[in-house]
Scaffold this active site. Sequence first.
Site, PDB file in Angstrom:
ATOM      1  CE  LYS A  34      45.609  43.258  38.646  1.00 19.37           C
ATOM      2  NZ  LYS A  34      44.926  42.206  37.857  1.00 19.37           N
ATOM      3  CG  ASP A  61      41.602  41.950  39.149  1.00 19.36           C
ATOM      4  OD1 ASP A  61      40.400  42.255  39.264  1.00 19.36           O
ATOM      5  OD2 ASP A  61      42.321  42.343  38.210  1.00 19.36           O
ATOM      6  CE  LYS A  63      39.300  43.257  35.836  1.00 15.81           C
ATOM      7  NZ  LYS A  63      40.594  42.552  36.019  1.00 15.81           N
ATOM      8  CG  ASP A  66      27.219  34.025  38.351  1.00 18.24           C
ATOM      9  OD1 ASP A  66      25.983  33.888  38.212  1.00 18.24           O
ATOM     10  OD2 ASP A  66      28.031  33.145  38.025  1.00 18.24           O
ATOM     11  CB  THR A 117      42.092  50.962  32.175  1.00 19.40           C
ATOM     12  OG1 THR A 117      42.608  49.674  32.505  1.00 19.40           O
ATOM     13  CG2 THR A 117      41.790  51.723  33.444  1.00 19.40           C
ATOM     14  NE  ARG A 208      50.238  44.553  29.634  1.00 15.77           N
ATOM     15  CZ  ARG A 208      49.148  44.673  28.891  1.00 15.77           C
ATOM     16  NH1 ARG A 208      49.084  44.082  27.713  1.00 15.77           N
ATOM     17  NH2 ARG A 208      48.130  45.385  29.316  1.00 15.77           N
TER      18      ARG A 208
HETATM   19  O1  C5P Z   1      50.144  45.204  32.309  1.00 17.77           O
HETATM   20  P1  C5P Z   1      49.227  46.287  32.790  1.00 17.77           P
HETATM   21  O2  C5P Z   1      49.921  47.311  33.671  1.00 17.77           O
HETATM   22  O3  C5P Z   1      48.410  46.898  31.682  1.00 17.77           O
HETATM   23  O4  C5P Z   1      48.228  45.479  33.774  1.00 17.77           O
HETATM   24  C1  C5P Z   1      47.075  46.034  34.307  1.00 17.77           C
HETATM   25  C2  C5P Z   1      46.411  45.013  35.179  1.00 17.77           C
HETATM   26  O5  C5P Z   1      45.239  45.616  35.744  1.00 17.77           O
HETATM   27  C3  C5P Z   1      45.934  43.737  34.487  1.00 17.77           C
HETATM   28  O6  C5P Z   1      46.175  42.669  35.400  1.00 17.77           O
HETATM   29  C4  C5P Z   1      44.439  43.914  34.299  1.00 17.77           C
HETATM   30  O7  C5P Z   1      43.713  42.704  34.433  1.00 17.77           O
HETATM   31  C5  C5P Z   1      44.074  44.846  35.452  1.00 17.77           C
HETATM   32  N1  C5P Z   1      42.902  45.716  35.236  1.00 17.77           N
HETATM   33  C6  C5P Z   1      42.808  46.656  34.216  1.00 17.77           C
HETATM   34  N2  C5P Z   1      41.679  47.438  34.082  1.00 17.77           N
HETATM   35  C7  C5P Z   1      40.672  47.322  34.949  1.00 17.77           C
HETATM   36  C8  C5P Z   1      40.773  46.373  35.993  1.00 17.77           C
HETATM   37  C9  C5P Z   1      41.924  45.604  36.107  1.00 17.77           C
HETATM   38  O8  C5P Z   1      43.740  46.804  33.428  1.00 17.77           O
HETATM   39  N3  C5P Z   1      39.617  48.112  34.865  1.00 17.77           N
END
Ligand code: C5P
Length: 229
Positions: A34, A61, A63, A66, A117, A208
């Site tokens: 991603k 991604d 997002k 617009d 999230t 992460r």
């Molecule tokens: O590091 P972590 O596992 O928290 O990363 C989650 C990834 O998912 C990030 O790249 C973040 O931009 C993406 N994301 C998110 N919540 C959403 C959509 C995308 O955490 N609703």
Amino acid sequence: MKPVERLIFALDVPDIKSAESFVNLLAGSVGLFKVGLELFAATGPSVLELIKKAGADFFLDLKLHDIPKTVERAMAVIANSGASLATVHAAGGPAMLEAAAKGAKGKTRVLAVTVLTSQGEEDARAAGAASVSELVVARAIMAQKAGCHGVICSGLEAAKVKAATGPGFLCVCPGIRLDASQGKDDQVRVVTPENAISQGADYIVIGRPIRDAKDPVAAAREIARRMGG
Ligand code: C5P
């Protein structure tokens, strides 16, 4: 689909060099890469070429949020880049979601971000909804009617989304943590990999917990094992 094919690694790194080392390291151990705002702002499409050269698939991604015409045209460019999955914000409304689906021309699967999230119940109330899950389900139904292929939601809402939209509508779930002791960082609605899958997630997104692991390949393999294989 094998569990590993459902595992999306969030390539949240600042430059092409770090992206390249993670792509080479993890190409056989995750299903998709991603590319998000930080990396795309730094590298532009060159990172997408790098992933394609490694024989892997990617999820762009960005997002989008617009006016409909702008989103349609941006999504057409994204579809031509070869993205398997791409995101728009459901908060942009039905006309914008329809435009996104139209721009993708069936080449890229369009996912609507329901509620980030990192947001919780207070954010849902501020948006005028009774709860996060109510808002997620309402936005998922709207996205499905508009022709999107699925949504981004947390594992906590995946079962409700599937019940409201049917099995073919994709649930892609970020906010995954391997255990409670791992810390949530800036995420609020978190679940484990096995919970997300058992609630109906089609894909899980992990950044992460893999990127910052001592051994990222071992972390990805352990996650795929916990997803069911
Ligand atoms: O590091 P972590 O596992 O928290 O990363 C989650 C990834 O998912 C990030 O790249 C973040 O931009 C993406 N994301 C998110 N919540 C959403 C959509 C995308 O955490 N609703």
